[in-house]
Design a protein around this motif. Structure first.
Motif, PDB file in Angstrom:
ATOM      1  N   ASP A  28     -30.517  -8.194 -23.372  1.00  0.00           N
ATOM      2  CA  ASP A  28     -30.316  -8.996 -24.575  1.00  0.00           C
ATOM      3  C   ASP A  28     -29.598  -8.169 -25.631  1.00  0.00           C
ATOM      4  N   VAL A  29     -28.813  -8.860 -26.446  1.00  0.00           N
ATOM      5  CA  VAL A  29     -27.966  -8.176 -27.430  1.00  0.00           C
ATOM      6  C   VAL A  29     -28.064  -8.842 -28.797  1.00  0.00           C
ATOM      7  N   SER A  30     -27.880  -8.005 -29.829  1.00  0.00           N
ATOM      8  CA  SER A  30     -27.850  -8.550 -31.189  1.00  0.00           C
ATOM      9  C   SER A  30     -26.522  -8.255 -31.874  1.00  0.00           C
ATOM     10  N   SER A  31     -25.679  -7.423 -31.255  1.00  0.00           N
ATOM     11  CA  SER A  31     -24.378  -7.184 -31.894  1.00  0.00           C
ATOM     12  C   SER A  31     -23.264  -7.676 -30.979  1.00  0.00           C
ATOM     13  N   LEU A  32     -22.057  -7.708 -31.514  1.00  0.00           N
ATOM     14  CA  LEU A  32     -20.920  -8.199 -30.737  1.00  0.00           C
ATOM     15  C   LEU A  32     -20.762  -7.342 -29.482  1.00  0.00           C
ATOM     16  N   THR A  33     -20.747  -7.993 -28.335  1.00  0.00           N
ATOM     17  CA  THR A  33     -20.708  -7.279 -27.056  1.00  0.00           C
ATOM     18  C   THR A  33     -19.497  -7.746 -26.255  1.00  0.00           C
ATOM     19  N   SER A  34     -18.748  -6.795 -25.736  1.00  0.00           N
ATOM     20  CA  SER A  34     -17.457  -7.092 -25.104  1.00  0.00           C
ATOM     21  C   SER A  34     -17.613  -7.609 -23.672  1.00  0.00           C
ATOM     22  N   VAL A  35     -16.535  -8.177 -23.144  1.00  0.00           N
ATOM     23  CA  VAL A  35     -16.505  -8.610 -21.746  1.00  0.00           C
ATOM     24  C   VAL A  35     -16.773  -7.413 -20.837  1.00  0.00           C
ATOM     25  N   ALA A  36     -16.115  -6.286 -21.151  1.00  0.00           N
ATOM     26  CA  ALA A  36     -16.261  -5.087 -20.319  1.00  0.00           C
ATOM     27  C   ALA A  36     -17.716  -4.638 -20.261  1.00  0.00           C
ATOM     28  N   ALA A  37     -18.393  -4.652 -21.405  1.00  0.00           N
ATOM     29  CA  ALA A  37     -19.794  -4.217 -21.444  1.00  0.00           C
ATOM     30  C   ALA A  37     -20.678  -5.176 -20.650  1.00  0.00           C
ATOM     31  N   PHE A  38     -20.449  -6.470 -20.812  1.00  0.00           N
ATOM     32  CA  PHE A  38     -21.234  -7.447 -20.048  1.00  0.00           C
ATOM     33  C   PHE A  38     -20.954  -7.320 -18.542  1.00  0.00           C
ATOM     34  N   SER A  39     -19.680  -7.143 -18.181  1.00  0.00           N
ATOM     35  CA  SER A  39     -19.343  -6.994 -16.759  1.00  0.00           C
ATOM     36  C   SER A  39     -20.054  -5.800 -16.158  1.00  0.00           C
ATOM     37  N   CYS A  40     -20.020  -4.709 -16.907  1.00  0.00           N
ATOM     38  CA  CYS A  40     -20.652  -3.473 -16.454  1.00  0.00           C
ATOM     39  C   CYS A  40     -22.151  -3.679 -16.272  1.00  0.00           C
ATOM     40  N   ALA A  41     -22.809  -4.344 -17.234  1.00  0.00           N
ATOM     41  CA  ALA A  41     -24.253  -4.595 -17.133  1.00  0.00           C
ATOM     42  C   ALA A  41     -24.553  -5.488 -15.930  1.00  0.00           C
ATOM     43  N   LYS A  42     -23.670  -6.451 -15.705  1.00  0.00           N
ATOM     44  CA  LYS A  42     -23.872  -7.372 -14.584  1.00  0.00           C
ATOM     45  C   LYS A  42     -23.780  -6.609 -13.260  1.00  0.00           C
ATOM     46  N   ASN A  43     -22.806  -5.704 -13.191  1.00  0.00           N
ATOM     47  CA  ASN A  43     -22.657  -4.884 -11.986  1.00  0.00           C
ATOM     48  C   ASN A  43     -23.859  -3.982 -11.750  1.00  0.00           C
ATOM     49  N   LEU A  44     -24.532  -3.609 -12.835  1.00  0.00           N
ATOM     50  CA  LEU A  44     -25.726  -2.761 -12.685  1.00  0.00           C
ATOM     51  C   LEU A  44     -26.952  -3.576 -12.270  1.00  0.00           C
TER      52      LEU A  44
END
Ligand SMILES: *[C@@H]1O[C@H](CO)[C@@H](O)[C@H](O)[C@H]1NC(C)=O
Length: 231
Positions: A28-44
């Motif tokens: 979960d996030v409270s600040s602006l989160t990039s596509v790259a960061a979300f993709s990376c988290a998804k891969n993890l």
């Protein structure tokens, strides 16, 4: 006997593996989160995400406000492949300038409906934030405010749940066993950095939670995430 024990321990292993298989990791996030960061988290392996959609807002927006990063973060999460996305609301409570619970809920619901955002569950964050001075009117009034938010969310027909922890619930309502509605989904916080749902500390009449937030403000994938495990 040895054979029986082997059979038994195999059986237990299978059961615990099955449990693992049904649990999902979530960020979960409270600040602006990039596509790259979300993709990376998804891969993890973090397969679902929750994004802050509303916050207690003090200073320039003393009544509570839509989180201006929400839509962008939502689009980024979608672009990264997330389909199961939740929204959470950090409500404005305790200040005379706060909008009514119904107004706050309506603002978030309207934003989501207007932008055709698809969220799975809306979570009400019940947590003291000293900087904003929320939940500061004492247990009786806090319970009343919680009932108002409950009624407001109920009126939307949305699936909604409560985010809190035993200590926060006790601090805010005055009694860890005070019940709002224990049939609601519960997302509880215990920062033990252990992605096991077994370490639950009961409150509010819930006997178990749907999700556990087990680590806060973790830095990875170039972003700041809280880590959760969900059934
Ligand atoms: C996590 O919690 C579970 C359940 O209480 C426990 O069995 C396990 O040992 C814990 N893991 C760690 C790394 O502490």
């Amino acid at each position: 006997m040895k054979f029986l024990l082997t059979v038994l321990s195999t059986f237990i292993m299978v059961i615990s593996m099955t449990n693992q298989a049904f649990a999902t990791l979530s960020v979960d996030v409270s600040s602006l989160t990039s596509v790259a960061a979300f993709s990376c988290a998804k891969n993890l392996g973090y397969s679902t995400a929750a994004i802050r959609g509303y916050f207690e807002a003090y200073g320039n927006n003393p009544g509570g406000a839509i989180d201006s990063n929400f839509l962008k973060s939502y689009e980024n999460a979608k672009q990264a492949g997330y389909t199961d996305i939740d929204v959470y609301m950090f409500p404005c409570t305790g200040r005379s300038t706060c909008k009514t619970p119904q107004q706050q809920v309506n603002e978030l619901v309207n934003l989501i409906n207007t932008n055709k955002v698809i969220v799975r569950t809306a979570w009400l964050d019940v947590e003291v934030d000293k900087t904003s001075g929320n939940w500061n009117l004492g247990p009786a009034k806090n319970q009343e405010i919680l009932k108002e938010f409950f009624a407001a969310w109920k009126s939307t027909g949305w699936k909604f749940g409560i985010y809190s922890s035993q200590s926060q619930w006790e601090a805010i309502t005055g009694d860890k066993n005070w019940v709002l509605d224990s049939s609601l989904p519960l997302w509880y916080a215990i920062y033990d950095k252990n992605s096991s749902l077994n370490n639950y500390r009961a409150f509010g009449g819930w006997t178990q939670g749907t999700c556990k937030q087990y680590d806060g403000d973790a830095k990875f994938c170039g972003a700041s995430f809280d880590k959760n495990i969900c059934k």
